[in-house]
Design a protein around this motif. Sequence first.
Motif, PDB file in Angstrom:
ATOM      1  N   PRO A 239       6.326  25.361 -18.007  1.00  0.00           N
ATOM      2  CA  PRO A 239       7.564  24.935 -18.684  1.00  0.00           C
ATOM      3  C   PRO A 239       7.366  24.827 -20.199  1.00  0.00           C
ATOM      4  CG  PRO A 239       6.989  23.465 -16.854  1.00  0.00           C
ATOM      5  CD  PRO A 239       5.790  24.314 -17.129  1.00  0.00           C
ATOM      6  N   VAL A 240       8.472  24.803 -20.924  1.00  0.00           N
ATOM      7  CA  VAL A 240       8.383  24.464 -22.348  1.00  0.00           C
ATOM      8  C   VAL A 240       7.824  23.056 -22.450  1.00  0.00           C
ATOM      9  CG1 VAL A 240      10.340  25.961 -22.939  1.00  0.00           C
ATOM     10  CG2 VAL A 240      10.739  23.528 -22.484  1.00  0.00           C
ATOM     11  N   PHE A 241       7.259  22.713 -23.612  1.00  0.00           N
ATOM     12  CA  PHE A 241       6.617  21.407 -23.707  1.00  0.00           C
ATOM     13  C   PHE A 241       6.678  20.867 -25.127  1.00  0.00           C
ATOM     14  CE2 PHE A 241       3.372  24.296 -25.135  1.00  0.00           C
ATOM     15  CZ  PHE A 241       2.694  23.602 -26.126  1.00  0.00           C
ATOM     16  N   ILE A 242       6.652  19.543 -25.212  1.00  0.00           N
ATOM     17  CA  ILE A 242       6.397  18.812 -26.446  1.00  0.00           C
ATOM     18  C   ILE A 242       5.344  17.775 -26.106  1.00  0.00           C
ATOM     19  CG2 ILE A 242       7.317  17.310 -28.235  1.00  0.00           C
ATOM     20  CD1 ILE A 242      10.030  18.510 -27.773  1.00  0.00           C
ATOM     21  N   ARG A 243       4.285  17.732 -26.903  1.00  0.00           N
ATOM     22  CA  ARG A 243       3.198  16.786 -26.614  1.00  0.00           C
ATOM     23  C   ARG A 243       2.814  16.030 -27.874  1.00  0.00           C
ATOM     24  NH1 ARG A 243      -2.672  18.136 -23.773  1.00  0.00           N
ATOM     25  NH2 ARG A 243      -3.559  16.033 -24.011  1.00  0.00           N
ATOM     26  N   ILE A 244       2.824  14.718 -27.763  1.00  0.00           N
ATOM     27  CA  ILE A 244       2.350  13.847 -28.840  1.00  0.00           C
ATOM     28  C   ILE A 244       1.337  12.895 -28.220  1.00  0.00           C
ATOM     29  CG2 ILE A 244       3.007  12.160 -30.599  1.00  0.00           C
ATOM     30  CD1 ILE A 244       5.791  13.385 -30.607  1.00  0.00           C
ATOM     31  N   SER A 245       0.075  13.236 -28.386  1.00  0.00           N
ATOM     32  CA  SER A 245      -1.022  12.469 -27.792  1.00  0.00           C
ATOM     33  C   SER A 245      -1.937  11.970 -28.897  1.00  0.00           C
ATOM     34  CB  SER A 245      -1.818  13.343 -26.818  1.00  0.00           C
ATOM     35  OG  SER A 245      -1.037  13.741 -25.714  1.00  0.00           O
ATOM     36  N   GLY A 246      -1.822  10.686 -29.207  1.00  0.00           N
ATOM     37  CA  GLY A 246      -2.672  10.104 -30.230  1.00  0.00           C
ATOM     38  C   GLY A 246      -2.494  10.787 -31.569  1.00  0.00           C
ATOM     39  N   ASP A 247      -3.577  11.399 -32.060  1.00  0.00           N
ATOM     40  CA  ASP A 247      -3.556  12.002 -33.385  1.00  0.00           C
ATOM     41  C   ASP A 247      -3.153  13.466 -33.375  1.00  0.00           C
ATOM     42  OD1 ASP A 247      -5.797  12.716 -31.954  1.00  0.00           O
ATOM     43  OD2 ASP A 247      -7.102  12.838 -33.709  1.00  0.00           O
ATOM     44  N   ARG A 248      -2.805  14.008 -32.218  1.00  0.00           N
ATOM     45  CA  ARG A 248      -2.449  15.425 -32.137  1.00  0.00           C
ATOM     46  C   ARG A 248      -1.044  15.596 -31.567  1.00  0.00           C
ATOM     47  NH1 ARG A 248      -6.610  18.546 -33.552  1.00  0.00           N
ATOM     48  NH2 ARG A 248      -8.764  17.964 -33.021  1.00  0.00           N
ATOM     49  N   SER A 249      -0.370  16.629 -32.049  1.00  0.00           N
ATOM     50  CA  SER A 249       0.974  16.910 -31.536  1.00  0.00           C
ATOM     51  C   SER A 249       1.232  18.405 -31.564  1.00  0.00           C
ATOM     52  CB  SER A 249       2.035  16.175 -32.369  1.00  0.00           C
ATOM     53  OG  SER A 249       1.985  16.597 -33.722  1.00  0.00           O
ATOM     54  N   MET A 250       1.962  18.883 -30.570  1.00  0.00           N
ATOM     55  CA  MET A 250       2.223  20.313 -30.457  1.00  0.00           C
ATOM     56  C   MET A 250       3.428  20.535 -29.550  1.00  0.00           C
ATOM     57  SD  MET A 250      -0.547  23.307 -29.508  1.00  0.00           S
ATOM     58  CE  MET A 250      -1.015  23.534 -31.246  1.00  0.00           C
ATOM     59  N   TYR A 251       4.138  21.635 -29.759  1.00  0.00           N
ATOM     60  CA  TYR A 251       5.209  22.028 -28.850  1.00  0.00           C
ATOM     61  C   TYR A 251       5.109  23.525 -28.623  1.00  0.00           C
ATOM     62  CZ  TYR A 251       7.811  23.889 -32.873  1.00  0.00           C
ATOM     63  OH  TYR A 251       8.192  24.605 -33.980  1.00  0.00           O
ATOM     64  N   GLY A 252       5.781  24.007 -27.571  1.00  0.00           N
ATOM     65  CA  GLY A 252       5.680  25.430 -27.330  1.00  0.00           C
ATOM     66  C   GLY A 252       6.475  25.904 -26.133  1.00  0.00           C
ATOM     67  N   ALA A 253       6.307  27.187 -25.830  1.00  0.00           N
ATOM     68  CA  ALA A 253       7.089  27.857 -24.800  1.00  0.00           C
ATOM     69  C   ALA A 253       6.211  28.833 -24.042  1.00  0.00           C
ATOM     70  CB  ALA A 253       8.268  28.597 -25.438  1.00  0.00           C
ATOM     71  N   PRO A 254       6.601  29.186 -22.829  1.00  0.00           N
ATOM     72  CA  PRO A 254       5.806  30.127 -22.037  1.00  0.00           C
ATOM     73  C   PRO A 254       5.830  31.537 -22.608  1.00  0.00           C
ATOM     74  CG  PRO A 254       7.897  29.699 -20.955  1.00  0.00           C
ATOM     75  CD  PRO A 254       7.815  28.751 -22.123  1.00  0.00           C
ATOM     76  N   ALA A 255       5.081  32.405 -21.975  1.00  0.00           N
ATOM     77  CA  ALA A 255       4.990  33.800 -22.421  1.00  0.00           C
ATOM     78  C   ALA A 255       6.220  34.569 -21.935  1.00  0.00           C
ATOM     79  CB  ALA A 255       3.715  34.439 -21.898  1.00  0.00           C
TER      80      ALA A 255
END
Length: 377
Positions: A239-255
């Motif tokens: 699935p698409v995702f948004i992640r904010i874990s502690g000092d790191r953050s990223m979002y994205g989409a499948p291929a």
Amino acid sequence: MDGKLAIIGLGSIGSMALWQASRLTDSVVGFEAHSPAHARSAAGGDTRLFRMIYRGNPAYYPILSRSRELWAELEAETGQGILTRCGGLSIGTSDGSYLKSLLETTRVTGAIHQVLSRGEMAERYPQHNLRPDDIAVYDPHAGALRTDRAITAAITAAEANGATVNTNTPIDSITETDNGVVITSGANSWTFERVIVASGAWSKQLMPEYLRAHTETKRIFLSWFVAREAEQFSPEKFPVFIRISGDRSMYGAPAVDGVTVKATLDGRGAPTPAADSVPRDLTPDEISETTETVSEFFPGLIPSIVRSDAYPDLFTSDSQPLMGFLSESSRIYSATGYSGAGFKMATGYGEIAASEALGKRWFDGLDFLRPQRFQES
């Protein structure tokens, strides 16, 4: 008069406003400075996330709900696959502010969701390497929007309804007169009853001073990676995702192209002098942080950026869009300043802008979006 309504800028919001306006009148004209879905617009990069689960003002939820309906209508009307319905994940620490705020908004909106423990995530979505205190919230209605397809489909549908489109026509000025609104491009000019300004980061030069003071052009960059096993990052499994874990953050989409996975640092919009001069290459620091984050979050991705780019967008000082007439007596309608978060609701915003600009319907409960909030301050 050259028409009832002109729409300046046919990108993320302008294309949708043109489509919606073409359903209401046969006298709408769109102006695009380049070509539809050109590579330098804020919609560049092929995909944007659609999600019903988010943190923030619950007043966005009705716009999201309507946008979801309209994305399906645009697909049905044009035969284009625009929204890849793959679900979405919001990932963060179990006691962190990100998920706490997200779940609070969700309780107010009533959006359908499912909380997944670290163990459930490992079973369902092993692509994610979670930290010990990470959990996730699953959104079954989320997905990836194909931006180029969406914009070109909306313009095609509008033209089929009788709308006129002028490409490679940058607008230099807008002037209100007793008889209407005059817009100019070089030596050419047109007069319309009303005008919508939806030219994204290029809108600033067409704004009154009180709005310029509260807007800023920012650079947003995107990055893509190749999976070690492409099937594991297909829309059916990732699935698409948004992640904010502690000092790191990223979002994205499948291929969605079957090859590359979008994985981009979250919240890294930085001021840039002008929309036409956005640095496209990533800096060494951006590359380093991106690859380090991917290495931790996704062991299944080769930690080497295979594609990257950067795009301009217009941000407001409160990160809320500018939607509405410039004043009570104005014939100029603003539909810009989406602050890097507008595409998922582009169809809904387009319907609002077209309906209000043509005087067909006024939407209540949107005072937090009206340009006058800055004039009054």
